[in-house]
Design a protein around this motif. Structure first.
Motif, short mmCIF file in Angstrom:
data_model
loop_
_atom_site.label_atom_id
_atom_site.label_comp_id
_atom_site.label_asym_id
_atom_site.label_seq_id
_atom_site.Cartn_x
_atom_site.Cartn_y
_atom_site.Cartn_z
N ASN A 113 0.54 -1.75 -0.08
CA ASN A 113 0.26 0.18 0.28
C ASN A 113 1.10 1.24 -0.06
N VAL A 164 -2.54 -5.91 7.58
CA VAL A 164 -4.05 -5.45 6.62
C VAL A 164 -5.15 -6.36 7.64
N GLU A 216 -10.08 -5.66 3.75
CA GLU A 216 -9.41 -4.33 2.87
C GLU A 216 -8.74 -4.51 1.58
N VAL A 272 -5.20 -4.86 -0.52
CA VAL A 272 -3.84 -4.26 -0.39
C VAL A 272 -3.17 -4.76 -1.54
#
Length: 489
Positions: A102, A123, A127, A129
């Motif tokens: 990221n 993470v 989410e 990535v």
């Protein structure tokens, strides 16, 4: 004289230092990196848990010399499916320079054939990535898959577990993704990859060619061809663009074979429906691989298949159809696990044999299947039943590709057609590739669909034919017999 006051560090530099220090603390608190896997019995360390790859963007810089590692950048966009303190990627045979997660620098280490990445912050499940790896990709290491050196360049042969010898990835067919390739190469070198070209840009003495797939793809099916090749264009059914990549010196000699492809596609479409991808083509490589490979939209063939006089026309034709059939069975519908390989190879062999029978007017399907039936017990003894193959011996990476998954698995389809009848079988084939297009599927999925179409429970049939140590009686052919397996079967 007063001391000159020290200038404060910038906020950005301070933040980077603090983040790096935090990452070091996190890494120190975690256990030592270890290789992971998703539990595939045939390849225990292949694939990685905790995320779903959406796309790969891969760049290679080819300098015209197969003896030197290429500089490369691989960017992976994924969605986390678990909370991740670390992210494992499959990668070997290359040097990793840097990793970012990221947009932030991340620590990394190797564990066997895994690249283990520790992001600055964990993470969380759900989410997005993005992982960017700057690394080398080494064609010198083309020993057991990955890059294959040709007389004038490179091609890929990643089946079953060798894509991670070319680029970092989640190297298992259950995690399909979209691919983009950018390849910088000298101006006199031709580059072709999966999918369709989207851009061609000059950068100094090099040309950067960009190709993008319109359909998700398993890592084992990735293909990049780099060499002094001719690209020949023609049109297939429904205006399908076909582009063949062949050694430039051989294009006239190979044209009689290449021009058959539109007819092959039309024949397959009559069997199972519309071709499932945006383009197709034949990639003929001047290399000794010992196999052909259904790399998605651009099938890899050895040059020798087309020029050796002992290979008859009908045989070459049927092999071309075998690899084309994989684009429905294996590429569009990919195996969820490697024990489902029989669905790929059994179907491709089935249509290869049907083509040789119906079009080539050579050895009938019944003759071929009767011969396979006689040998089937020996094949099962040597490698296990079709849907429960034994793992390869150490050092034999493609050892799972045994006769039982080819003619031995086509024999299962022959028995199924005899059991449920030709009309139900044809409906099953069309429904299978339609319902699971651009996805993955299992042996259990195939059995369930066959039962629905037949209108009765076929689990007993499939258990016996796919998992039995002995070959069951052939429906409709009580006179067929198996041979006793030999000691070295």
């Amino acid at each position: 004289m007063p001391l000159t006051p020290r200038r404060p560090r910038s906020r950005r530099l301070r933040a980077v230092l603090l983040a790096a220090a935090a990452a070091s603390v996190v890494a120190a608190a975690l256990p030592a990196p270890v290789p992971l896997g998703i539990g595939d019995p045939l390849f225990p360390h292949l694939g990685n848990p905790g995320y779903d790859v959406l796309s790969y963007d891969i760049g290679f810089t080819y300098l015209g010399d197969n003896s030197k590692p290429m500089e490369a950048v691989t960017t992976i966009d994924a969605t986390a499916t678990d909370n991740l303190d670390r992210i494992n990627l499959d990668f070997a045979r290359g040097t990793v320079h840097t990793v970012e997660v990221n947009g932030q620098p991340a620590e990394f280490a190797t564990a066997d054939e895994d690249l283990v990445v520790t992001p600055q912050s964990p993470v969380h499940a759900g989410e997005p990535v993005r992982i960017t790896v700057r690394h080398t990709s080494d064609p010198k290491a083309a020993l057991d898959g990955g890059w294959v050196r040709t007389t004038d360049g490179l091609v890929m042969a990643n089946q079953a577990d060798a894509a991670h010898r070319v680029f970092p990835c989640n190297d298992h067919p259950s995690d399909k993704a979209f691919f983009t390739f950018h390849v910088a190469a000298p101006a006199d070198v031709t580059v072709v990859a999966n999918g369709l070209p989207t851009e061609r840009e000059r950068r100094g003495a090099s040309i950067v060619s960009t190709y993008r797939s319109r359909h998700p793809m398993a890592t084992e099916l990735a293909q990049v061809s780099i060499g002094h090749s001719a690209v020949l264009h023609r049109e297939g059914p429904h205006g399908l663009p076909i582009r063949d990549v062949v050694p430039a010196a051989d294009k006239a000699a190979l044209e009689p074979w290449l021009k058959r492809t539109p007819g092959h596609i039309a024949w397959m479409e009559r069997q199972v429906g519309r071709y499932p991808f945006e383009t197709y083509g034949v990639l003929i490589a001047s290399a000794d691989t010992g196999f052909e490979l259904e790399t998605q939209t651009l099938t890899l063939f050895e040059r020798s298949l087309f020029v050796r006089p002992e290979f008859t026309d009908w045989y070459v034709d049927s092999v071309m159809v075998h690899e084309l059939a994989h684009h429905w069975f294996g590429d569009s519908v990919s195996p969820r696990g490697w024990a489902d390989l029989w669905l790929n190879e059994g179907h491709a062999t089935w249509y290869e044999a049907r083509y040789a029978d119906e079009v080539g007017k050579k050895r009938s399907m019944e003759q071929r299947m009767k011969a396979a039936y006689a040998l089937s017990d020996g094949w099962r003894a040597a490698g296990g039943p079709p849907a429960a193959p034994r793992a390869s011996a150490p050092g034999q990476k493609i050892g799972i590709f045994r006769p039982i998954v080819y003619d031995g698995s086509a024999l299962v389809l022959y028995a199924l057609r005899e059991e449920i009848g030709p009309r139900a079988f044809d409906r099953l084939e069309r429904r299978w590739v339609r319902d699971h297009r651009d996805s993955t599927a299992t042996t259990a999925d195939f059995s369930a669909l066959a039962s629905r179409i037949a209108g009765r429970d076929l689990s007993g049939f499939f258990n016996a034919w796919l998992y039995g140590e002995k070959t069951p009686p052939m429906p409709g052919h009580p006179d067929w017999h198996t041979q006793k397996p030999t000691k070295h079967a």
